[in-house]
Motif scaffolding. Sequence first.
Motif, PDB file in Angstrom:
ATOM      1  N   SER A  27      60.937  65.648  13.988  1.00 39.13           N
ATOM      2  CA  SER A  27      61.793  65.174  15.079  1.00 39.13           C
ATOM      3  C   SER A  27      62.275  63.759  14.814  1.00 39.13           C
ATOM      4  O   SER A  27      63.454  63.434  15.042  1.00 39.13           O
ATOM      5  CB  SER A  27      61.028  65.225  16.402  1.00 39.13           C
ATOM      6  N   THR A  30      64.799  63.788  11.941  1.00 39.02           N
ATOM      7  CA  THR A  30      66.070  64.363  12.381  1.00 39.02           C
ATOM      8  C   THR A  30      66.841  63.391  13.262  1.00 39.02           C
ATOM      9  O   THR A  30      68.050  63.197  13.091  1.00 39.02           O
ATOM     10  CB  THR A  30      65.828  65.682  13.143  1.00 39.02           C
ATOM     11  N   PRO A 177      65.593  70.204  17.089  1.00 41.40           N
ATOM     12  CA  PRO A 177      66.480  71.368  17.155  1.00 41.40           C
ATOM     13  C   PRO A 177      65.874  72.587  16.465  1.00 41.40           C
ATOM     14  O   PRO A 177      64.981  72.459  15.626  1.00 41.40           O
ATOM     15  CB  PRO A 177      67.731  70.895  16.403  1.00 41.40           C
ATOM     16  N   ASP A 180      68.754  75.810  11.416  1.00 42.04           N
ATOM     17  CA  ASP A 180      70.154  76.263  11.355  1.00 42.04           C
ATOM     18  C   ASP A 180      70.268  77.772  11.283  1.00 42.04           C
ATOM     19  O   ASP A 180      71.279  78.347  11.700  1.00 42.04           O
ATOM     20  CB  ASP A 180      70.848  75.642  10.142  1.00 42.04           C
ATOM     21  N   GLN A 279      59.907  73.750  12.579  1.00 46.73           N
ATOM     22  CA  GLN A 279      61.077  74.413  13.152  1.00 46.73           C
ATOM     23  C   GLN A 279      60.926  75.933  13.159  1.00 46.73           C
ATOM     24  O   GLN A 279      61.459  76.608  14.045  1.00 46.73           O
ATOM     25  CB  GLN A 279      62.336  74.003  12.398  1.00 46.73           C
ATOM     26  N   SER A 304      61.098  72.554  25.628  1.00 46.11           N
ATOM     27  CA  SER A 304      62.342  72.174  24.960  1.00 46.11           C
ATOM     28  C   SER A 304      63.264  73.368  24.757  1.00 46.11           C
ATOM     29  O   SER A 304      64.474  73.203  24.617  1.00 46.11           O
ATOM     30  CB  SER A 304      62.043  71.522  23.609  1.00 46.11           C
ATOM     31  N   GLN A 305      62.693  74.562  24.747  1.00 46.62           N
ATOM     32  CA  GLN A 305      63.484  75.793  24.578  1.00 46.62           C
ATOM     33  C   GLN A 305      63.650  76.559  25.890  1.00 46.62           C
ATOM     34  O   GLN A 305      63.992  77.729  25.902  1.00 46.62           O
ATOM     35  CB  GLN A 305      62.828  76.689  23.524  1.00 46.62           C
ATOM     36  N   LYS A 367      65.394  66.136  26.847  1.00 44.00           N
ATOM     37  CA  LYS A 367      65.850  66.383  25.475  1.00 44.00           C
ATOM     38  C   LYS A 367      66.802  65.273  25.029  1.00 44.00           C
ATOM     39  O   LYS A 367      66.746  64.806  23.881  1.00 44.00           O
ATOM     40  CB  LYS A 367      66.533  67.753  25.378  1.00 44.00           C
TER      41      LYS A 367
END
Length: 385
Positions: A27, A30, A177, A180, A279, A304-305, A367
């Motif tokens: 985190s 990123t 996040p 990808d 992730q 967070s999700q 967030k």
Amino acid sequence: MVTTSKKLVISGYYGFRNSGDEAVLKSILTALQEESQRSNVTIEPIVLSIDPEWTTSMYGVRAVHRMKLKEVREALKESDGLISGGGSLLQDATGLKSIPYYLGVIKLAQWLKKPTFIYAQGIGPVHRKIFNPMIKSVFKSCTYVSVRDEQSADYLRRLGLKWNQIHVVPDPVMGLPLPDTASPVREEADTSIAEGQSDHAKLPVIGVSVRFWESDRKELTAIAAGLKKLVAKKAVHLRFMPFHLPDDVQASRFIMEMLGDVTVKGSEISITEDVTDPQQMLEEVSRCDLMIGMRLHSLIYAASQYVPPVGISYDPKIDQFLLRLESEPAGNTSSLDGDKFAETVAGLLEQRSQWLKQHEDRITALKQEAVEPAKQIITYLGRKG
């Protein structure tokens, strides 16, 4: 615009394969990368790790051994500053070595005239008063201090830090996040790393993150009793997610053995046994309808999700995080009631949509706030040129 490159040493509990702490590191990396792209500063991280080769292969960054003083000192000497965080680094509940180690790294950087940044740490518990003046001295010399809860801020204020010296922010992992490659919509649990999982679609997926804590295992026994009662009434998919390997695998299997064959009444059970990439674990959690967690970062991943978390408290940090969500634990490890626990899980599963409506705005705000320390650090380094 002229771009400048800055080296930052990052100190924390890294390289130990603890999913929560690895998520903190990911985190921070990123957030720094994303904020640097918006500025004229590029960041070259140097991570202090117990396993530098693994850390480099996992994150693609330079790493040095956290216990080799010469390597740490050389990294600090060539750096433009030190980040210490996040996580619960300054506490003496798990032993006497953590506080002196992490303060020592910060103090070494300060001796070398480097700016030091405290990144969303959870301070405490600090039971031994001998540590208080040490923490006060080091933190007063820091360039920037951020903590992840008001209790940590209150502790530092009692030590003498001024209120405007302390920035209260969410845990960094709130801003992590999904990878990808992740699907943009939550689906039934992935079968690629599941054990004992069938193609049973449409079952509600309940994530379970447990750890050993009480010596007599009464908390795990109570969780097993509650889950047994739950599956007797409702078909669900229990998805065990060990966050710290290998201990949490053993704790998960302890409960799985007590549950026995849950397929008799249509339920399913599986375990993610070898997930070390934060992730990838975040993606696993994102596919759940509900998350039962003893590990703090399992609850943070869930929130967070936008997955409702059911916390079981073994440490004040669990209560403090849930408080930021305007929630509270389902119980604590010393006195967890299996029947009440089952009722809480069943009720929240039933009222999942209402929970999301009630908490969505708060989670979104957390967030966004989680990347604030990275912004502050990048801004400071940009001003220094």
